[in-house]
Design a protein around this motif. Structure first.
Motif, PDB file in Angstrom:
ATOM      1  N   THR A  91      -0.597   4.293   0.369  1.00 30.84           N
ATOM      2  CA  THR A  91      -0.399   5.169   0.638  1.00 30.84           C
ATOM      3  C   THR A  91      -0.201   4.789   2.113  1.00 30.84           C
ATOM      4  O   THR A  91      -0.070   6.477   2.358  1.00 30.84           O
ATOM      5  CB  THR A  91      -2.079   5.399   0.820  1.00 30.84           C
ATOM      6  OG1 THR A  91      -2.440   5.420  -0.353  1.00 30.84           O
ATOM      7  CG2 THR A  91      -3.025   6.399   1.456  1.00 30.84           C
ATOM      8  N   ALA A  92      -0.546   3.455   2.787  1.00 32.00           N
ATOM      9  CA  ALA A  92      -0.304   3.261   4.269  1.00 32.00           C
ATOM     10  C   ALA A  92       1.418   3.917   4.046  1.00 32.00           C
ATOM     11  O   ALA A  92       2.112   4.128   5.247  1.00 32.00           O
ATOM     12  CB  ALA A  92       0.060   2.040   4.294  1.00 32.00           C
ATOM     13  N   ALA A  93       2.390   3.744   2.913  1.00 33.38           N
ATOM     14  CA  ALA A  93       3.567   3.746   3.493  1.00 33.38           C
ATOM     15  C   ALA A  93       4.227   5.331   3.107  1.00 33.38           C
ATOM     16  O   ALA A  93       4.679   5.784   4.710  1.00 33.38           O
ATOM     17  CB  ALA A  93       4.924   2.732   1.996  1.00 33.38           C
ATOM     18  N   LYS A  94       2.918   6.120   2.856  1.00 42.72           N
ATOM     19  CA  LYS A  94       3.487   7.406   2.906  1.00 42.72           C
ATOM     20  C   LYS A  94       2.861   7.859   4.185  1.00 42.72           C
ATOM     21  O   LYS A  94       3.955   8.498   4.759  1.00 42.72           O
ATOM     22  CB  LYS A  94       2.620   8.112   2.116  1.00 42.72           C
ATOM     23  CG  LYS A  94       2.354   9.515   2.314  1.00 42.72           C
ATOM     24  CD  LYS A  94       2.104  10.292   0.674  1.00 42.72           C
ATOM     25  CE  LYS A  94       0.726  11.052   0.939  1.00 42.72           C
ATOM     26  NZ  LYS A  94       0.020  11.398   0.279  1.00 42.72           N
ATOM     27  N   PHE A  95       1.656   7.055   4.690  1.00 44.14           N
ATOM     28  CA  PHE A  95       1.528   7.291   6.247  1.00 44.14           C
ATOM     29  C   PHE A  95       2.592   6.733   7.028  1.00 44.14           C
ATOM     30  O   PHE A  95       2.208   7.429   8.518  1.00 44.14           O
ATOM     31  CB  PHE A  95      -0.031   7.668   6.575  1.00 44.14           C
ATOM     32  CG  PHE A  95      -1.092   8.544   5.614  1.00 44.14           C
ATOM     33  CD1 PHE A  95      -1.663   9.048   6.870  1.00 44.14           C
ATOM     34  CD2 PHE A  95      -1.327   7.848   4.514  1.00 44.14           C
ATOM     35  CE1 PHE A  95      -1.680  10.645   6.328  1.00 44.14           C
ATOM     36  CE2 PHE A  95      -2.416   8.903   4.494  1.00 44.14           C
ATOM     37  CZ  PHE A  95      -2.561  10.063   5.359  1.00 44.14           C
ATOM     38  N   SER A  96       2.545   5.691   6.867  1.00 43.14           N
ATOM     39  CA  SER A  96       4.147   5.698   7.804  1.00 43.14           C
ATOM     40  C   SER A  96       5.871   6.326   7.740  1.00 43.14           C
ATOM     41  O   SER A  96       5.988   6.130   8.510  1.00 43.14           O
ATOM     42  CB  SER A  96       4.585   4.103   7.765  1.00 43.14           C
ATOM     43  OG  SER A  96       2.817   3.238   8.017  1.00 43.14           O
ATOM     44  N   GLY A  97       5.113   7.118   7.026  1.00 41.63           N
ATOM     45  CA  GLY A  97       6.849   8.014   7.165  1.00 41.63           C
ATOM     46  C   GLY A  97       8.019   7.004   5.517  1.00 41.63           C
ATOM     47  O   GLY A  97       9.313   7.875   5.889  1.00 41.63           O
ATOM     48  N   LEU A  98       7.747   6.442   4.996  1.00 46.16           N
ATOM     49  CA  LEU A  98       8.464   5.779   4.411  1.00 46.16           C
ATOM     50  C   LEU A  98       8.564   7.317   3.300  1.00 46.16           C
ATOM     51  O   LEU A  98       7.927   8.100   2.688  1.00 46.16           O
ATOM     52  CB  LEU A  98       8.152   4.409   3.555  1.00 46.16           C
ATOM     53  CG  LEU A  98       7.799   3.711   4.858  1.00 46.16           C
ATOM     54  CD1 LEU A  98       7.360   1.919   4.128  1.00 46.16           C
ATOM     55  CD2 LEU A  98       9.085   3.260   5.526  1.00 46.16           C
ATOM     56  N   LYS A  99      10.117   7.072   2.123  1.00 46.20           N
ATOM     57  CA  LYS A  99      10.215   7.719   1.532  1.00 46.20           C
ATOM     58  C   LYS A  99      10.515   7.537   0.457  1.00 46.20           C
ATOM     59  O   LYS A  99      10.506   6.434  -0.446  1.00 46.20           O
ATOM     60  CB  LYS A  99      11.803   8.631   1.579  1.00 46.20           C
ATOM     61  CG  LYS A  99      11.574   9.300   2.850  1.00 46.20           C
ATOM     62  CD  LYS A  99      13.173   8.768   2.880  1.00 46.20           C
ATOM     63  CE  LYS A  99      13.481   9.997   4.217  1.00 46.20           C
ATOM     64  NZ  LYS A  99      15.024  10.326   4.909  1.00 46.20           N
ATOM     65  N   SER A 132       0.472  -1.353   0.203  1.00 48.72           N
ATOM     66  CA  SER A 132      -0.223   0.057  -0.539  1.00 48.72           C
ATOM     67  C   SER A 132       0.300   1.577  -0.283  1.00 48.72           C
ATOM     68  O   SER A 132       2.132   1.294   1.067  1.00 48.72           O
ATOM     69  CB  SER A 132      -0.672   0.001   1.782  1.00 48.72           C
ATOM     70  OG  SER A 132      -1.387   1.355   1.903  1.00 48.72           O
TER      71      SER A 132
END
Lengths: 344, 347, 494
Positions: free
Chosen positions: A216-224, A214
């Motif tokens: 989106t979830a990666a973005k919301f978990s702070g991944l670049k 996901s």
């Protein structure tokens, strides 16, 4: 009674842990037994295995790249374009480095590999930027860039082969280490190990699977996300470039239309290897087994001169569809049970 | 009055066709200015005749992409069915008209399309994987089982059909002539039928519906499996027809030279504004996109770009074209999400 | 009592060894608004699917309009006047309003060809029935959630409908839109149409329904008049547990604010927002769905940067331009949409817990230290009591409450100072909701600064010490939770 049950149960558990992988292994073993019964002397020779091991790394390497991209939920259709682009540029370089005696200076081959990897990395970064910064769907971005790289190859060569550079290059790559292990195989194994290490032992690998599951979830978990994608496509570019350098040695020349069938073949290998095109799932072991299966099938078939070698493509497509249908049935039954368990 | 004009303009600007039409026109005018040859009658006829095969393929690819799938097997499918047809007719020393070749090819195309449709529609396997596999299978059957070789002689009926022309355009300046092949009628008929089907039948709207939301389509009462299955059968038939047209126009059956066309065809469809994720796109846009690719491939030579550069331009076209529309989408989303609360502030 | 519209008698249903429904009987009368409530997994959706013919019961029967059915097919159900409006509204986002409205009836009439004029006529009539105005040529994907719902309702009314089943219809509607929906439901009732309203929200059950049925673990626990129900009974029926309300009283609040917003604004979303947040306190931000609260939350985590104003962390100005910067300043964010933004559903619980802190579990070149990884996972599974036999299982095997704990664990593992929670208990069962509130209060006691963004007023009132009310992009009230009530807050919100 108990003693016989135990190993069986253990095997069942092992099989259930990764059905897909085991199915590939069973297929390889079945095929090897079949060949052993029918064409033992023609297949089980050191030379035959050496030939196989020197042939598969070119598309094997490209498949590794495609696999990485597919884990992120993307795809790389530009691998062949990148491979040919690299091999043509390096062929020109080799032409320039070839001295009057037809030899190469000592630094030539390391230089070719270093520059080749750089070219591949740059091409991959280009793809990565298209996918991450411009949000072009990967299938289209890499299709376009693949066409672009192939186009540059054509423009550079006018469609002709670049050859007549020193044979030293081809000889070196076609060498056998300790006169047994082909250099191509060594390159492939090194790359496969690096990627295995990256995927299973590093932070990068975990992030890649998460991003593929996901974005989106990666973005919301702070991944670049952008940087991860660019790195992934860069790795794929490097794999493709190495594949190109091996093609350059195997054909002793470079041309814009070498290996065009590899594009779809790589995708096929990766999917058969159990990588989910939606992303987030897939193991390098599956892809390597799938590469080996392909090569075994093809070489095995060639041992039956009466059967057209073209049947291989039929079998190859058939195997892919059969495996997918089998997955469909097992997954559907397990998925159903799981869903109901969840409800409880 | 003014608002209706701006409304229409806004509606138009939301669609993709005007942009692609603009780009197409710009390219044509550019080529015309540089060469003075583009709008000559023979060049236009050449382009029309070059559009027949890619155009037919694009119609099929369009339907599949609208339904949310993707098909990479159509060149292999077309090659197999047209090769089998030609070989069969040659073997039975058939002397009649082209209609039998078309009928056999359509039947074969339907069977091969059903193969795709079975796995995609009924087993619900991902279309990319199935068509990758089936394209490999088709190639294997053609080259292995049929032991395909280049056929330089084709049945007389096909040959006649390929050489007959509707009219011949002659360029008064250069004196070059071009034939408008009868095959273009086949293309136009299919185009019209599919246009009608996609717009005026529940089946066609069902394809759009499935591409938008399979669950909703199922709940609304569309037979999702059957719709997909029948659609892949149709796509198989259209691809086979394209194969027959190609063999007739080239006057020979080359088993492998259609392979590899899939990428450019899909690119054309997507350039024309068809969303790769399915559900959105028009046949008009799809044809404009395909035309753009065909013109780049055929007419750049008119402005002195060597043919060896055409892939560079196609590649750039795909990247820029898809890049612009991807940018539009992400930009629109941003504007929309910024606007919704603002509306409340005003109210 | 008038005759029954629908009577379900002794319904049993099981799936591969799991009993989903046990001996459920209930009835709906014409023109009745009936609320079906229950926690996730209580069997609500199975029951709906049996009524609408998607599943057939193992035993038991249904009576619809005086006719007995051992089982009913979806077509029978539609013909007997049952319409279901699912949570996703069963719409085609890529097609126009007109097509979305007309498809079902065209398909029901077995039409093969499309007559665009007739479609427009059908669509116009359909929306006129509920006085709904919308551009028929607009793509449904570009409409708001409420408008999509109106389309689903208009579509359901096109048939000779006697019963409309609405599955959690108020999820993601604004307060005003919920009011609208309720008005329409009341109008439908006047026309003699019965509504089966599926919900687990207490206030809605009380506001709209006349009759209720509550399921728990597949069994019917209560059915009857809503007027006989109160909120304590309701939560007891739903969960089988008794709850004590524990209002949060902050202790050890730090002197200096750890996080400050000074005159921040984002174009088209919010303006001139200022507030302070101290360690050990929980602040609530509430407002209608379109008040700008979500954008405000996103701006604090750097997902959508602000245009004007400044953020200060520990008194120092910071530019929160992306989530990495926010995390660097020890800010975490529990997103609104747990399923798509908060979790990687198909990945393991373990990876979901460690993903944000993963860089600290590795050496310099990024090689994971498996020992510290599993230690970390073990710690959080235990600390937050995540109910799983094996943390390597996929996250989607967890219940909603446990999933939310995983999201919390992900952020707590980072050892943050500030945690922003956007709708922390949306879609979470009453029981788990209670547990999550307890966790949040404990965190504040440990010295974390928490900011809860929620439109669940009892939630904010119970857990926050201060409540900021947003309206049209501005903060219109700053209230002390101990001295205010729902009514006051609502008056500021509307």
């Amino acid at each position: 009674m108990k003693n016989t049950m135990k190993p069986l149960a253990r095997f069942e558990k092992m099989y259930a842990s990764d059905r897909h992988l085991w199915r590939l292994i069973i297929m390889i073993i079945t095929w090897m037994i079949f060949i052993a019964i029918t064409r033992f002397s023609k297949f089980y020779t050191v030379l035959n295995f050496q030939t196989m091991a020197s042939q598969f790394p070119e598309f094997g390497l490209m498949s590794l790249g495609v696999m990485l991209c597919m884990i992120t939920g993307g795809i790389d259709l530009s691998v062949v374009g990148v491979a040919n682009f690299t091999s043509i540029l390096m062929a020109f370089l080799l032409l320039n480095l070839t001295n009057a005696a037809g030899g190469l200076p000592g630094y030539a081959i390391p230089l070719v590999f270093a520059l080749g990897i750089l070219v591949g990395a740059a091409a991959g970064i280009f793809n990565g930027i298209l996918v991450s910064k411009f949000h072009i769907p990967p299938i289209l971005a890499t299709m376009g860039s693949g066409e672009l790289f192939t186009g540059l190859c054509l423009a550079l060569t006018k469609g002709n082969a670049v050859s007549k550079f020193s044979r030293d290059y081809s000889h070196t790559i076609n060498n056998k280490i300790a006169s047994i292990v082909p250099v191509q195989l060594v390159i492939f194994v090194i790359m496969a190990l690096i990627i295995w290490f990256l995927l299973s032992r590093t932070v990068f690998g975990t992030k890649l699977y998460m991003l593929g599951t996901s974005a989106t979830a990666a973005k919301f978990s702070g991944l670049k996300n952008d940087r991860l994608l660019i790195k992934t496509y860069m790795m794929s570019g490097i794999c493709a470039a190495l594949g190109g350098l091996i093609m350059l040695a195997n054909y002793n020349s470079a041309r814009a239309d070498y290996g065009t069938v590899y594009t779809l073949q790589c995708v096929l290998i990766v999917v058969l290897g159990g990588v989910n095109p939606i992303g987030g799932k897939g193991k390098i072991s599956g892809v390597v087994l799938s590469i080996i299966l392909l090569r075994m099938l093809e070489t095995g078939f060639n041992r039956f001169p009466s059967i057209s070698s073209y049947y291989i493509s039929l079998i190859w497509g058939g195997v892919l569809i059969i495996v997918m249908v089998m997955n469909y049935f097992t997954e559907n039954s397990t998925r159903f049970v799981k869903r109901q368990m969840q409800k409880q | 009055m003014k608002t209706t004009i701006t409304n229409t303009l806004r509606k138009l600007s939301r669609r993709n066709e005007p942009y692609i039409f603009l780009v197409l026109m710009l390219l044509c005018v550019l080529i015309e200015i540089r060469s003075g040859q583009f709008f000559s009658s023979n060049n236009l006829v050449d382009i029309a005749s070059a559009l027949v095969v890619p155009g037919l393929f694009a119609i099929g690819a369009f339907m599949v992409i609208i339904s949310g799938g993707i098909d990479v097997s159509f060149p292999a499918l077309a090659s197999l069915s047209v090769y089998a047809t030609t070989k069969f007719l040659l073997d039975m020393n058939y002397q009649g008209g082209v209609w039998l070749a078309i009928l056999i090819a359509l039947a074969l195309g339907a069977i091969l399309g059903a193969f795709n449709g079975l796995f995609i529609g009924y087993f619900r396997l991902p279309a990319l994987i199935v068509t990758l596999g089936s394209s490999s299978v088709f190639k294997g059957v053609m080259q292995g089982a049929l032991n395909s070789k280049q056929l330089t002689i084709i049945p007389i009926g096909m040959k006649d059909f390929g050489t007959s022309s509707l009219f011949i355009a002659r360029n008064p300046v250069s004196g070059l002539t071009s034939r408008m092949p009868v095959a273009i009628i086949a293309f136009l008929v299919v185009l019209f039928l599919v246009y009608f089907m996609m717009r005026y039948t529940m089946f066609g709207r069902g394809i759009y519906g499935i591409g938008g939301s399979e669950t909703s389509a199922h709940r609304a009462g569309f037979g999702v499996r059957n719709t997909k299955f029948i659609m892949y059968v149709m796509v198989g038939m259209i691809a086979s027809l394209a194969g027959v047209m190609r063999v007739c126009m080239m006057q020979q059956a080359h088993p492998t030279n259609m392979l590899g066309m899939e990428m450019n065809i899909i690119a054309g469809v997507v350039l024309g504004g068809t969303a790769i994720t399915g559900g959105r796109g028009t046949l008009l846009g799809c044809m404009l996109g395909t035309l753009l690719i065909v013109i780049v491939e055929n007419s750049l030579i008119l402005i002195g770009v060597p043919t060896s550069w055409k892939s560079v331009f196609t590649g750039l076209l795909i990247i820029i074209g898809t890049g612009v529309s991807a940018y539009q989408v992400s930009h629109m989303n941003r504007v929309r999400s910024a606007k919704t609360p603002a509306k409340e502030v005003v109210a | 009592m008038a005759e029954c519209l629908l009577k379900a008698v002794d319904i049993y249903k099981s799936f591969v060894g799991v009993q989903a429904l046990k001996n459920v009987s209930f009835e709906i009368h014409p023109g009745e608004i009936h609320c079906l409530a229950g926690e996730n997994g209580s069997g609500k959706s199975t029951l709906i699917k049996i009524i609408s013919g998607v599943y057939s019961p193992d035993s038991g029967y249904m009576e619809f309009g005086g006719k007995n059915y051992e089982k009913i097919t979806p077509i029978d159900a539609i013909q007997s006047g049952i319409q279901v409006i699912y949570q996703d509204f069963s719409i085609f986002p890529n097609l126009t309003v007109m097509e979305n409205l007309a498809f079902n009836s065209e398909l029901a009439d077995r039409r093969k060809f499309v007559n665009w004029k007739r479609m427009r006529q059908i669509a116009t009539e359909a929306i006129a029935k509920i006085n709904f105005e919308v551009d028929l040529d607009a793509l449904v994907g570009s409409l708001t959630v409420a408008e999509k719902q109106m389309i689903a309702i208009s579509r359901a009314l096109m048939f000779n409908t006697k019963l409309i089943i609405m599955d959690e219809p108020t999820t993601s509607l604004t307060k005003r839109e919920v009011g609208n929906l309720f008005n329409i439901i009341l109008k439908l009732k006047e026309r003699g149409i019965a509504i089966l309203f599926v919900s687990h929200k207490l206030n809605e059950v009380f506001e709209i329904s006349e009759q209720f049925t509550i399921l728990r673990s597949g069994e019917l626990v209560a059915t009857g008049n809503t007027s006989d129900l109160d909120s304590n009974k309701f939560s007891y029926y739903m969960t089988g547990r008794e709850f004590q309300k524990k209002t949060f009283i902050p202790q050890h609040v730090s002197e200096e604010p750890i996080f400050q917003a000074k005159g921040i604004g984002m174009q088209g979303a919010f303006q001139d927002v200022s507030f302070d947040l101290r360690k050990g306190e929980i602040i609530g931000i509430t407002g209608l769905l379109d008040s700008g609260r979500t954008e405000l939350a996103l701006s604090m985590f750097g997902i959508r940067p602000i245009d004007v104003g400044t953020f200060l962390v520990n008194g120092k100005e910071v530019k929160l331009s992306n989530p990495q910067v926010a995390m660097g300043n020890k800010i975490g964010y529990v997103p609104e949409d747990r399923l798509s933004e908060g979790l990687f559903l198909t990945q393991s619980i373990a990876d979901n817990i460690v993903i944000s802190e993963i860089d600290s579990l590795a050496n310099k070149i990024g090689v994971l230290d498996h020992m510290s990884r599993s230690a970390e996972i073990e710690r959080w599974v235990k600390e937050l009591a995540i109910g799983t036999p094996n943390p390597d299982n996929a996250c989607q095997t967890l219940s909603g409450g446990n999933q939310q704990r995983v999201v919390l664990a992900k952020w707590l593992a980072l050892n943050l100072d500030i945690l922003i929670l956007n709708g922390p208990t949306v879609g979470v069962d009453i029981g788990s909701k209670h547990d999550i509130h307890e966790i949040l209060q404990k965190l504040a006691e440990k010295g974390l600064a928490l900011l809860i963004i929620s439109d669940d007023l009892p939630e904010v009132l119970e857990n926050c010490s201060r409540i900021l009310v947003m309206k049209s992009g501005r903060i219109v009230a700053d209230l002390d939770a101990a001295q205010t009530d729902e009514k006051t807050i609502l008056s500021y919100m509307m």
